[in-house]
Enzyme design. Sequence first.
Site, mmCIF file in Angstrom:
data_model
loop_
_atom_site.group_PDB
_atom_site.id
_atom_site.type_symbol
_atom_site.label_atom_id
_atom_site.label_comp_id
_atom_site.label_asym_id
_atom_site.label_seq_id
_atom_site.Cartn_x
_atom_site.Cartn_y
_atom_site.Cartn_z
ATOM 1 N N ASP A 1 0.805 -1.392 -0.299
ATOM 2 C CA ASP A 1 -0.128 -0.116 0.469
ATOM 3 C C ASP A 1 0.651 1.139 0.105
ATOM 4 O O ASP A 1 2.348 1.744 0.376
ATOM 5 C CB ASP A 1 -0.644 -0.559 0.840
ATOM 6 C CG ASP A 1 -1.715 0.948 0.876
ATOM 7 O OD1 ASP A 1 -3.650 0.958 1.282
ATOM 8 O OD2 ASP A 1 -2.383 1.876 0.122
HETATM 9 C C1 GLC Z 1 -3.889 4.494 -0.182
HETATM 10 C C2 GLC Z 1 -5.090 3.403 0.522
HETATM 11 C C3 GLC Z 1 -5.410 1.483 -1.264
HETATM 12 C C4 GLC Z 1 -4.874 2.850 -2.438
HETATM 13 C C5 GLC Z 1 -3.684 3.269 -2.435
HETATM 14 C C6 GLC Z 1 -3.636 3.989 -3.548
HETATM 15 O O1 GLC Z 1 -4.197 4.626 0.779
HETATM 16 O O2 GLC Z 1 -4.761 2.492 1.372
HETATM 17 O O3 GLC Z 1 -6.286 1.748 -1.056
HETATM 18 O O4 GLC Z 1 -4.993 1.863 -3.166
HETATM 19 O O5 GLC Z 1 -2.927 3.451 -1.443
HETATM 20 O O6 GLC Z 1 -4.360 5.293 -3.448
#
Ligand code: GLC
Length: 753
Positions: A292
């Site tokens: 993430d």
């Molecule tokens: C965010 C979220 C994740 C998302 C990623 C890209 O912090 O936790 O669900 O897909 O970053 O935006």
Amino acid sequence: MKRRLQALSGCLIIIGSICFSNLAAQTNPVIEKKIDALLRRMTLQEKIGQMNQYNGFWEATGPAPKDGDAKTKYDMLKKGLIGSVLNVNGVQNVRKLQEIAVKETRLGIPLIFGMDVIHGQKTILPIPLAEACSWDLKAIEQSARVAATEASAQGINWTFAPMVDVTRDARWGRVMEGAGEDPYLGSKVGVARVKGFQGTDLAANNTIAACAKHFAGYGFVEAGREYNTVDIGTSTLYNIILPPFKALVDNQVQTVMNAFNVINGIPSTGNVMLQKDILKNKWKFKGFVVSDWASGAEMVQHGFAKDLKDAAAIAVNAGSDMDMESSAYIKHLEELVKSGTVPVKNIDEAVRRILRVKFLLGLFDDPYKYCDEKREKEALYNPAHQSKALEVAKKSIVLLKNEGSLLPLSSQQQKIALIGALANDNNSPLGSWRVCSDNNTAIPVVAGIQQYTRNFTYAKGVTVYQGIHDFIHEANINYTDTTGFQEAIALASQSQVVVMVLGESGFQTGEGRSRTELGLPGLQQQLLERVYAVNKNIVLVLMNGRPLALPWAAAHIPAILECWQLGTQTGNAIAAVLFGSYNPSGKLVMSFPRSVGQVPIYYNHLSTGRPDSVELVFWSHYSDEKNSPLYPFGYGLSYTTFAYSNLKVQSSNPTDVRVSVTVTNNGNRAGEEVVQLYIHDKVASVARPVKELKGFEKITLSPGQSQEVQFRLTDETFGFYNNNGQFVVEPGDFDIMVGTNSASVLSTHYYKN
Ligand code: GLC
């Protein structure tokens, strides 16, 4: 008329060797040979480049960056040190970056473009929590298909969806992004969304790779506080949290995103048990794991990695294949491999997985297959997508109360007061995950109602928030401005019926939006009671992204519709239900609490040792609140009524157990009903929930029509994961229940040998 319907509630699993039907394990030998050949040609730096994902670092249709961080990343792109980008949207931008990767780097390996296409690209579908309330897997799949069609037309080939985090805590802002509190339903909904995104041919230019996220346990953040610690038991991990992820892996989801949180003190990004032992070794997942956002680097803040270099080694050795935005891999992996801290085989394994998905998407055959400007124009906001969005939005609405059949409204003789800023809000209904769409493109309730009657007057009454829409913070909730009260109250006192649209702003749920209270934000409750004082004929239309605690409304307001955030077609969908052209059929997928003090609250709880009310206070309860929810999991009313009868369990042999029930529409109009099957394993080697959803079937019945609905129970129905993570089926006595929601069922017994 009786029609037999058969709901296969599971596939047969052979116990003993515990062999699971798992198609995820297969790979394409032709593609594997191509990957082998490419890996042999790649330098270590180029391999690490494939594992590096950056956020779009400039508007590629503009001039190339001349300095700073963007220039650094631009130079890295040209050297093949970036394998993927996210948040780059539009055919021109995508083509520009893809041309650099394909034409200017040594090996011309195409980029994969990721995006949070959570519930729509331009046409915004209902938030996932709303869609799940439709319990209509075909509609949910088609909704994801609409999203994939529009996203792929804008150059996107990978979405960071579906989020399949089971959660029981409405204080957490991201409950809007998933399918609620049940793992069985969450699995079915998640698989439907993957099928919609990935289609049947991943190499087509209108299908995109899906992503099961967040692996794992993010929905259990303590106290519902965003990014907080997760501390759960083994049985919860194996029986509640993991099943939706396994269902998606078994249905060929191509990527998995890990999570910000720890489990047993181990951050998910550095968690060998999760990513290697379970996901890749036991489940045979062949796609790749993406971290993430900077979750790799965050292992330093967790106190699990000394520094970014240490974090890089931990993450890649634990099976986190691609590093989103922390630069840990691109900065440190080459040195770590050379020092022997990271075996090069771990790099090769990660790169193989990433290249495999790029090959499967057809990006090597045609890196520009998603870059068709004509298709981009035709696909976005396409009328066919609007009608699909309207259909799934109507199906997502849940009728919570309809005392005296106040609903549906007549479009003729009633003078209607329409009150609430959300009734005229064309932005909040898009929710907070409308990344690629255009603000203010939702059809508001005011516009929807106008198709049925002009005999209404609107007054905003009270706003939910002040200040900007994006990145709203609680501090912006309106707790002071009552200037609209008098007009609204006067209008209500002169009207026959009042429709009040109250709830949350589109940015009060979603990532980073946890709340400690679950009532109507700001002055809305005050306005509701002041209007009620002059006119009791109120239809409360809720527009929110999480379950709310509304005991006063439940006790006083005659009609309540839970309408969530329904996306582009919001106003049309709500008006169709208000005026009866669509009979509501939604069912809750998360329990609604009476009080935030009950949270986490969920139907599939364990019994405890003192479940029953006894003398004095020595049993499991609160002294100031009931244990039961305000509205239970699976709850939803209709403009007609249904009766259940004749529940039977028949078994010709232990592997052929059938449950049947007769459902009758005993009301005066056609309607849809979600028939729900629950079991209770009364004695087991691990205490089991008092109810577990194990099947459902959405049927349509005409007035007076009866239908026999059948469910087939298999070992998968009766089994569970023990605390060693083994799937076991134990003999014993089971309650078998079927009904209209988790609190209203017919029950019988079955002894499983
Ligand atoms: C965010 C979220 C994740 C998302 C990623 C890209 O912090 O936790 O669900 O897909 O970053 O935006």
